[in-house]
Design a protein around this motif. Structure first.
Motif, mmCIF file in Angstrom:
data_model
loop_
_atom_site.group_PDB
_atom_site.id
_atom_site.type_symbol
_atom_site.label_atom_id
_atom_site.label_comp_id
_atom_site.label_asym_id
_atom_site.label_seq_id
_atom_site.Cartn_x
_atom_site.Cartn_y
_atom_site.Cartn_z
ATOM 1 N N THR A 31 0.839 -1.195 0.000
ATOM 2 C CA THR A 31 0.000 0.000 0.000
ATOM 3 C C THR A 31 0.875 1.247 0.000
ATOM 4 O OG1 THR A 31 -1.710 -1.164 1.279
ATOM 5 C CG2 THR A 31 -1.776 1.243 1.287
ATOM 6 N N PRO A 32 0.746 2.114 -1.023
ATOM 7 C CA PRO A 32 -0.010 1.898 -2.250
ATOM 8 C C PRO A 32 0.758 0.967 -3.192
ATOM 9 C CG PRO A 32 1.166 3.975 -2.418
ATOM 10 C CD PRO A 32 1.435 3.442 -1.032
ATOM 11 N N GLY A 33 0.042 0.419 -4.167
ATOM 12 C CA GLY A 33 0.701 -0.463 -5.114
ATOM 13 C C GLY A 33 -0.294 -1.010 -6.110
ATOM 14 N N VAL A 34 0.199 -1.808 -7.034
ATOM 15 C CA VAL A 34 -0.650 -2.467 -8.030
ATOM 16 C C VAL A 34 -0.129 -3.874 -8.258
ATOM 17 C CG1 VAL A 34 -1.305 -0.346 -9.246
ATOM 18 C CG2 VAL A 34 0.736 -1.622 -9.979
ATOM 19 N N GLY A 35 -0.963 -4.690 -8.883
ATOM 20 C CA GLY A 35 -0.524 -6.004 -9.292
ATOM 21 C C GLY A 35 0.388 -5.884 -10.503
ATOM 22 N N MET A 36 1.629 -6.279 -10.359
ATOM 23 C CA MET A 36 2.572 -6.259 -11.472
ATOM 24 C C MET A 36 3.639 -7.310 -11.224
ATOM 25 S SD MET A 36 4.594 -2.667 -10.663
ATOM 26 C CE MET A 36 6.055 -3.013 -11.666
ATOM 27 N N VAL A 91 -1.106 -21.059 -2.939
ATOM 28 C CA VAL A 91 -0.384 -20.504 -1.800
ATOM 29 C C VAL A 91 -0.330 -19.001 -2.001
ATOM 30 C CG1 VAL A 91 0.958 -22.598 -1.388
ATOM 31 C CG2 VAL A 91 1.870 -20.831 -2.917
ATOM 32 N N THR A 92 -0.033 -18.268 -0.936
ATOM 33 C CA THR A 92 -0.126 -16.819 -1.058
ATOM 34 C C THR A 92 0.940 -16.110 -0.240
ATOM 35 O OG1 THR A 92 -1.670 -14.940 -0.929
ATOM 36 C CG2 THR A 92 -1.812 -16.569 0.831
ATOM 37 N N ILE A 93 1.359 -14.959 -0.754
ATOM 38 C CA ILE A 93 2.285 -14.068 -0.059
ATOM 39 C C ILE A 93 1.627 -12.698 0.051
ATOM 40 C CG2 ILE A 93 4.475 -12.795 -0.215
ATOM 41 C CD1 ILE A 93 5.731 -15.174 -1.559
ATOM 42 N N GLY A 94 1.669 -12.112 1.244
ATOM 43 C CA GLY A 94 1.220 -10.742 1.426
ATOM 44 C C GLY A 94 2.388 -9.900 1.888
ATOM 45 N N TRP A 95 2.743 -8.906 1.085
ATOM 46 C CA TRP A 95 3.881 -8.035 1.405
ATOM 47 C C TRP A 95 3.333 -6.710 1.919
ATOM 48 C CZ3 TRP A 95 7.857 -6.032 -2.814
ATOM 49 C CH2 TRP A 95 8.952 -5.432 -2.166
ATOM 50 N N SER A 96 3.734 -6.312 3.108
ATOM 51 C CA SER A 96 3.363 -5.008 3.666
ATOM 52 C C SER A 96 1.840 -4.904 3.821
ATOM 53 C CB SER A 96 3.921 -3.900 2.779
ATOM 54 O OG SER A 96 3.739 -2.627 3.372
ATOM 55 N N ALA A 116 0.373 -19.664 3.653
ATOM 56 C CA ALA A 116 0.519 -18.219 3.469
ATOM 57 C C ALA A 116 1.825 -17.748 4.094
ATOM 58 C CB ALA A 116 -0.660 -17.477 4.107
ATOM 59 N N ALA A 117 2.427 -16.744 3.458
ATOM 60 C CA ALA A 117 3.611 -16.083 4.001
ATOM 61 C C ALA A 117 3.306 -14.596 4.132
ATOM 62 C CB ALA A 117 4.824 -16.299 3.104
ATOM 63 N N ILE A 118 3.576 -14.047 5.299
ATOM 64 C CA ILE A 118 3.338 -12.630 5.563
ATOM 65 C C ILE A 118 4.698 -11.957 5.650
ATOM 66 C CG2 ILE A 118 2.140 -10.978 7.021
ATOM 67 C CD1 ILE A 118 0.406 -13.302 5.740
ATOM 68 N N VAL A 119 4.995 -11.088 4.696
ATOM 69 C CA VAL A 119 6.303 -10.446 4.604
ATOM 70 C C VAL A 119 6.153 -8.976 5.000
ATOM 71 C CG1 VAL A 119 8.261 -9.929 3.100
ATOM 72 C CG2 VAL A 119 6.927 -12.023 2.739
ATOM 73 N N VAL A 265 14.085 -11.522 11.207
ATOM 74 C CA VAL A 265 15.383 -11.559 10.531
ATOM 75 C C VAL A 265 16.204 -10.330 10.911
ATOM 76 C CG1 VAL A 265 16.544 -11.828 8.319
ATOM 77 C CG2 VAL A 265 14.225 -12.725 8.613
ATOM 78 N N PRO A 266 17.284 -10.510 11.641
ATOM 79 C CA PRO A 266 18.085 -9.358 12.061
ATOM 80 C C PRO A 266 18.757 -8.667 10.884
ATOM 81 C CG PRO A 266 19.214 -11.408 12.605
ATOM 82 C CD PRO A 266 17.842 -11.784 12.130
ATOM 83 N N GLY A 267 18.800 -7.336 10.966
ATOM 84 C CA GLY A 267 19.508 -6.558 9.958
ATOM 85 C C GLY A 267 18.731 -6.251 8.704
ATOM 86 N N GLU A 268 17.490 -6.752 8.605
ATOM 87 C CA GLU A 268 16.698 -6.516 7.398
ATOM 88 C C GLU A 268 15.595 -5.491 7.661
ATOM 89 O OE1 GLU A 268 17.824 -7.390 4.777
ATOM 90 O OE2 GLU A 268 18.611 -9.413 4.754
ATOM 91 N N GLY A 269 15.210 -4.791 6.583
ATOM 92 C CA GLY A 269 14.168 -3.786 6.666
ATOM 93 C C GLY A 269 12.923 -4.215 5.916
ATOM 94 N N HIS A 270 12.134 -3.242 5.510
ATOM 95 C CA HIS A 270 10.860 -3.509 4.852
ATOM 96 C C HIS A 270 11.049 -4.016 3.428
ATOM 97 C CE1 HIS A 270 6.489 -2.935 4.847
ATOM 98 N NE2 HIS A 270 6.595 -2.550 3.585
ATOM 99 N N LEU A 271 12.013 -3.459 2.737
ATOM 100 C CA LEU A 271 12.277 -3.823 1.350
ATOM 101 C C LEU A 271 13.382 -4.863 1.245
ATOM 102 C CD1 LEU A 271 12.228 -0.189 -0.114
ATOM 103 C CD2 LEU A 271 10.332 -1.812 -0.014
ATOM 104 N N SER A 272 14.424 -4.696 2.037
ATOM 105 C CA SER A 272 15.562 -5.616 1.952
ATOM 106 C C SER A 272 15.174 -7.030 2.381
ATOM 107 C CB SER A 272 16.712 -5.118 2.829
ATOM 108 O OG SER A 272 16.404 -5.237 4.214
ATOM 109 N N LEU A 273 14.100 -7.155 3.141
ATOM 110 C CA LEU A 273 13.629 -8.471 3.563
ATOM 111 C C LEU A 273 13.351 -9.379 2.375
ATOM 112 C CD1 LEU A 273 12.850 -10.065 6.147
ATOM 113 C CD2 LEU A 273 10.537 -9.148 5.894
ATOM 114 N N MET A 274 13.034 -8.775 1.222
ATOM 115 C CA MET A 274 12.739 -9.568 0.032
ATOM 116 C C MET A 274 13.971 -10.286 -0.520
ATOM 117 S SD MET A 274 9.512 -9.610 -0.519
ATOM 118 C CE MET A 274 9.130 -9.969 -2.237
#
Length: 287
Positions: A31-36, A91-96, A116-119, A265-274
């Motif tokens: 959020t915000p975002g689109v399917g891509m 299966v599903t992943i939800g990011w943010s 499901a994975a919640i990232v 996960v130590p040392g990771e942020g919102h985006l780097s977690l990917m």
């Protein structure tokens, strides 16, 4: 990009990539975002025989707005999308901001959702024992403060914030997200995520702010999801350098989603977690 009629005069835009006939891996965007297409996720999915599927939630780009939608409403749309691509289980992943929507699928589609994975996903706004805004960057504190005040206050905030995203370019993303980015997330953008995030942000506000507004309102309202009722495997992934969705959200979800496996996960942020996407998908595929 394809479109699907989902009833009530609404359409959803969606995209499918990867091995035909593979079990769908449904990504719920942020959020915000689109399917891509998110190439690292498409590649990881294909490695495990999964087919990447994602859609833009109502109000984003050409997906018809659905005023008053709840988090739980996503389950009906995903069910119709699966029917349209001739798939049963997924299966599903939800990011943010996609995290609550993936949890909704796990709770409300137990006969179809296998895992499901919640990232870096947000916890419920009324989560008992969680200071929801603690550790968030200034922009998020202002955004959700506006959402809690009134729809009019939120609309005014999004109009101002959205104006900066309409034409945002990869080189501008770090400045545009300001206090929301930890150092490790800034580096993740420099390492390649800036192109994806800039394109997603531009697309997310290209037809207005309905999707963004309705996401925010859905987050702070009741989700319509009983986390304790979830019976499918759920993995929670959260970094300790996240200024968009702080680590205590992941910790709280891990304690309240039945049977969840939590990866702080130590040392990771919102985006780097990917960067952990292969491990995330491997766990999903093995569920």
């Amino acid at each position: 990009m394809e479109t699907l009629e989902v009833g009530g005069g609404r359409v959803l835009e969606y995209v499918v990539a990867g091995p035909a006939g593979g079990t769908p891996l449904v990504l719920h965007h942020g959020t915000p975002g689109v399917g891509m297409v998110l190439e690292p996720l498409v590649e990881a999915a294909a490695k495990y025989g999964l087919r990447f599927v994602t859609h833009s939630r109502p109000g984003y780009r050409t997906s018809t707005p659905q005023p008053g939608r709840t988090v739980a409403d996503v389950a009906g749309d995903v069910s119709l999308l699966l029917d349209a691509i001739n798939a049963d289980g997924f299966v599903t992943i939800g990011w943010s901001g996609g995290g609550p929507h993936a949890l909704a699928c796990a709770a409300l589609l137990p006969e179809r959702c296998r895992a499901a994975a919640i990232v870096a996903g947000v916890a419920p706004y009324d989560a008992d024992g969680l200071d929801w805004l603690a550790g968030m960057g200034a922009e998020n504190v202002a955004e959700f403060g506006a959402a809690a005040t009134s729809v009019e206050a939120l609309d005014a905030f999004l109009a101002e914030m959205g104006a900066d995203l309409k034409n945002v370019q990869p080189a501008d993303v770090i400045a545009a997200f300001g206090d929301l980015l930890s150092a490790v997330d800034q580096q993740a953008l420099r390492d390649g995520l800036a192109d994806y995030l800039a394109e997603s942000c531009r697309a997310s506000v290209s037809h207005g702010y309905d999707g963004w507004r309705d996401d925010d309102l859905a987050f702070i309202a009741g989700w319509g999801v009983d986390l304790a009722s979830i019976q499918v495997p759920v993995s929670i992934w959260q970094g300790d350098q996240d200024r968009m969705v702080p680590r205590d959200h992941g910790r709280w979800l891990g304690e309240h989603v039945t049977g969840a496996t939590t990866h702080l996960v130590p040392g990771e942020g919102h985006l780097s977690l990917m960067k952990n996407i292969d491990a995330i998908v491997a766990e999903l595929a093995g569920a």
